[in-house]
Design a protein around this motif. Structure first.
Motif, PDB file in Angstrom:
ATOM      1  N   ARG A 128      -7.419  -2.251   9.550  1.00 56.19           N
ATOM      2  CA  ARG A 128      -6.847  -2.162   8.207  1.00 56.19           C
ATOM      3  C   ARG A 128      -5.662  -1.206   8.177  1.00 56.19           C
ATOM      4  NH1 ARG A 128     -12.166  -1.350   6.747  1.00 56.19           N
ATOM      5  NH2 ARG A 128     -11.683   0.688   5.854  1.00 56.19           N
ATOM      6  N   LEU A 129      -5.782  -0.086   8.888  1.00 59.51           N
ATOM      7  CA  LEU A 129      -4.684   0.882   8.932  1.00 59.51           C
ATOM      8  C   LEU A 129      -3.467   0.285   9.618  1.00 59.51           C
ATOM      9  CD1 LEU A 129      -3.523   3.722   8.538  1.00 59.51           C
ATOM     10  CD2 LEU A 129      -4.611   4.372  10.706  1.00 59.51           C
ATOM     11  N   LYS A 130      -3.650  -0.376  10.732  1.00 53.04           N
ATOM     12  CA  LYS A 130      -2.525  -0.983  11.443  1.00 53.04           C
ATOM     13  C   LYS A 130      -1.846  -2.033  10.571  1.00 53.04           C
ATOM     14  CE  LYS A 130      -4.046  -0.096  16.140  1.00 53.04           C
ATOM     15  NZ  LYS A 130      -4.463  -0.662  17.410  1.00 53.04           N
ATOM     16  N   ALA A 131      -2.627  -2.834   9.859  1.00 58.21           N
ATOM     17  CA  ALA A 131      -2.068  -3.845   8.973  1.00 58.21           C
ATOM     18  C   ALA A 131      -1.275  -3.194   7.830  1.00 58.21           C
ATOM     19  CB  ALA A 131      -3.168  -4.724   8.410  1.00 58.21           C
ATOM     20  N   CYS A 155     -19.137   2.140  15.646  1.00 58.04           N
ATOM     21  CA  CYS A 155     -17.927   1.701  16.362  1.00 58.04           C
ATOM     22  C   CYS A 155     -17.264   0.528  15.642  1.00 58.04           C
ATOM     23  CB  CYS A 155     -18.269   1.331  17.803  1.00 58.04           C
ATOM     24  SG  CYS A 155     -18.697   2.747  18.835  1.00 58.04           S
ATOM     25  N   GLN A 156     -18.062  -0.372  15.104  1.00 51.31           N
ATOM     26  CA  GLN A 156     -17.515  -1.513  14.360  1.00 51.31           C
ATOM     27  C   GLN A 156     -16.808  -1.037  13.094  1.00 51.31           C
ATOM     28  OE1 GLN A 156     -17.706  -4.970  15.367  1.00 51.31           O
ATOM     29  NE2 GLN A 156     -16.040  -4.887  13.913  1.00 51.31           N
ATOM     30  N   ALA A 157     -17.393  -0.079  12.397  1.00 54.18           N
ATOM     31  CA  ALA A 157     -16.763   0.463  11.187  1.00 54.18           C
ATOM     32  C   ALA A 157     -15.430   1.109  11.535  1.00 54.18           C
ATOM     33  CB  ALA A 157     -17.695   1.464  10.511  1.00 54.18           C
ATOM     34  N   TRP A 158     -15.382   1.842  12.656  1.00 59.46           N
ATOM     35  CA  TRP A 158     -14.134   2.472  13.097  1.00 59.46           C
ATOM     36  C   TRP A 158     -13.092   1.404  13.448  1.00 59.46           C
ATOM     37  CZ3 TRP A 158     -12.218   1.962  18.131  1.00 59.46           C
ATOM     38  CH2 TRP A 158     -11.025   2.648  18.367  1.00 59.46           C
ATOM     39  N   MET A 213       0.856  -1.176   0.000  1.00 57.45           N
ATOM     40  CA  MET A 213       0.000   0.000   0.000  1.00 57.45           C
ATOM     41  C   MET A 213       0.894   1.229   0.000  1.00 57.45           C
ATOM     42  SD  MET A 213      -3.143   0.857   2.626  1.00 57.45           S
ATOM     43  CE  MET A 213      -4.403  -0.092   1.812  1.00 57.45           C
ATOM     44  N   SER A 214       0.562   2.186  -0.847  1.00 56.38           N
ATOM     45  CA  SER A 214       1.382   3.392  -0.967  1.00 56.38           C
ATOM     46  C   SER A 214       1.165   4.319   0.232  1.00 56.38           C
ATOM     47  CB  SER A 214       1.030   4.140  -2.249  1.00 56.38           C
ATOM     48  OG  SER A 214      -0.228   4.780  -2.121  1.00 56.38           O
ATOM     49  N   GLU A 215       2.066   5.258   0.375  1.00 63.96           N
ATOM     50  CA  GLU A 215       1.967   6.237   1.462  1.00 63.96           C
ATOM     51  C   GLU A 215       0.689   7.062   1.326  1.00 63.96           C
ATOM     52  OE1 GLU A 215       2.837   7.871   5.005  1.00 63.96           O
ATOM     53  OE2 GLU A 215       3.972   6.261   4.061  1.00 63.96           O
ATOM     54  N   ASP A 216       0.308   7.400   0.110  1.00 55.73           N
ATOM     55  CA  ASP A 216      -0.934   8.155  -0.110  1.00 55.73           C
ATOM     56  C   ASP A 216      -2.156   7.346   0.309  1.00 55.73           C
ATOM     57  OD1 ASP A 216       0.411  10.368  -1.064  1.00 55.73           O
ATOM     58  OD2 ASP A 216       0.121   9.846  -3.182  1.00 55.73           O
ATOM     59  N   GLU A 217      -2.136   6.055   0.023  1.00 56.69           N
ATOM     60  CA  GLU A 217      -3.254   5.190   0.412  1.00 56.69           C
ATOM     61  C   GLU A 217      -3.334   5.052   1.931  1.00 56.69           C
ATOM     62  OE1 GLU A 217      -3.711   2.118  -3.318  1.00 56.69           O
ATOM     63  OE2 GLU A 217      -1.959   1.895  -2.007  1.00 56.69           O
ATOM     64  N   ILE A 218      -2.188   4.970   2.573  1.00 55.76           N
ATOM     65  CA  ILE A 218      -2.151   4.888   4.035  1.00 55.76           C
ATOM     66  C   ILE A 218      -2.674   6.180   4.644  1.00 55.76           C
ATOM     67  CG2 ILE A 218      -0.626   4.748   6.050  1.00 55.76           C
ATOM     68  CD1 ILE A 218       1.043   2.711   4.455  1.00 55.76           C
ATOM     69  N   GLN A 219      -2.288   7.312   4.074  1.00 54.89           N
ATOM     70  CA  GLN A 219      -2.776   8.591   4.575  1.00 54.89           C
ATOM     71  C   GLN A 219      -4.286   8.718   4.386  1.00 54.89           C
ATOM     72  OE1 GLN A 219      -0.381  11.593   2.662  1.00 54.89           O
ATOM     73  NE2 GLN A 219       1.282  11.355   4.136  1.00 54.89           N
ATOM     74  N   ALA A 220      -4.794   8.239   3.253  1.00 55.33           N
ATOM     75  CA  ALA A 220      -6.237   8.267   3.010  1.00 55.33           C
ATOM     76  C   ALA A 220      -6.963   7.377   4.013  1.00 55.33           C
ATOM     77  CB  ALA A 220      -6.545   7.833   1.580  1.00 55.33           C
ATOM     78  N   LEU A 221      -6.392   6.229   4.322  1.00 56.39           N
ATOM     79  CA  LEU A 221      -6.991   5.323   5.294  1.00 56.39           C
ATOM     80  C   LEU A 221      -6.956   5.939   6.693  1.00 56.39           C
ATOM     81  CD1 LEU A 221      -8.347   2.641   5.797  1.00 56.39           C
ATOM     82  CD2 LEU A 221      -6.090   1.567   5.865  1.00 56.39           C
ATOM     83  N   ASP A 222      -5.863   6.616   7.020  1.00 59.95           N
ATOM     84  CA  ASP A 222      -5.768   7.305   8.304  1.00 59.95           C
ATOM     85  C   ASP A 222      -6.855   8.369   8.413  1.00 59.95           C
ATOM     86  OD1 ASP A 222      -4.415   7.914  10.842  1.00 59.95           O
ATOM     87  OD2 ASP A 222      -3.843   9.791   9.840  1.00 59.95           O
ATOM     88  N   GLU A 267      -9.719   8.313   6.868  1.00 61.16           N
ATOM     89  CA  GLU A 267     -10.978   7.585   7.015  1.00 61.16           C
ATOM     90  C   GLU A 267     -11.178   7.135   8.460  1.00 61.16           C
ATOM     91  OE1 GLU A 267     -13.269   3.543   5.493  1.00 61.16           O
ATOM     92  OE2 GLU A 267     -11.325   4.034   4.640  1.00 61.16           O
ATOM     93  N   VAL A 268     -10.111   6.645   9.095  1.00 66.55           N
ATOM     94  CA  VAL A 268     -10.194   6.219  10.492  1.00 66.55           C
ATOM     95  C   VAL A 268     -10.616   7.388  11.371  1.00 66.55           C
ATOM     96  CG1 VAL A 268      -8.812   5.478  12.494  1.00 66.55           C
ATOM     97  CG2 VAL A 268      -8.600   4.286  10.300  1.00 66.55           C
ATOM     98  N   LYS A 269     -10.033   8.542  11.167  1.00 67.92           N
ATOM     99  CA  LYS A 269     -10.382   9.722  11.963  1.00 67.92           C
ATOM    100  C   LYS A 269     -11.835  10.122  11.747  1.00 67.92           C
ATOM    101  CE  LYS A 269      -5.687  11.394  12.228  1.00 67.92           C
ATOM    102  NZ  LYS A 269      -4.686  12.326  11.743  1.00 67.92           N
ATOM    103  N   LYS A 270     -12.294  10.051  10.502  1.00 71.69           N
ATOM    104  CA  LYS A 270     -13.687  10.386  10.189  1.00 71.69           C
ATOM    105  C   LYS A 270     -14.627   9.394  10.874  1.00 71.69           C
ATOM    106  CE  LYS A 270     -16.961  10.433   6.370  1.00 71.69           C
ATOM    107  NZ  LYS A 270     -17.153  10.112   4.962  1.00 71.69           N
ATOM    108  N   LEU A 271     -14.306   8.114  10.780  1.00 78.07           N
ATOM    109  CA  LEU A 271     -15.155   7.091  11.387  1.00 78.07           C
ATOM    110  C   LEU A 271     -15.158   7.198  12.912  1.00 78.07           C
ATOM    111  CD1 LEU A 271     -14.329   4.098   9.035  1.00 78.07           C
ATOM    112  CD2 LEU A 271     -16.490   5.364   9.166  1.00 78.07           C
TER     113      LEU A 271
END
Length: 69
Positions: free
Chosen positions: A62-65, A53-56, A1-10, A12-16
């Motif tokens: 996924r982010l940790k992985a 909470c489950q979505a978060w 996963m690219s750095e941009d994808e990781i940042q996008a996932l991060d 998403e985590v904050k939004k969730l």
């Protein structure tokens, strides 16, 4: 996963997390302010809180992985 994808996932985590916190706040307000009269709201608000909470939690896993990667 690219750095941009990781940042996008991060992001998403904050939004969730924010969404889950908002649902938790609604659940808290129900318990503190409207029960027992609004008991009929318990299933809907509690399920929405659980789902948020489950979505978060899923996104966090996924982010940790991805960060281990």
């Amino acid at each position: 996963m690219s750095e941009d994808e990781i940042q996008a996932l991060d992001k998403e985590v904050k939004k969730l997390k924010r969404i889950a916190s908002e649902w938790a706040s609604q659940l808290h307000d129900l318990v503190e302010d409207r029960l027992p009269a609004a008991y009929h709201e318990i299933p809907t608000i509690s399920q929405s809180t659980y789902d948020a909470c489950q979505a978060w939690a899923d996104a966090t896993a996924r982010l940790k992985a991805a960060q281990k990667g």
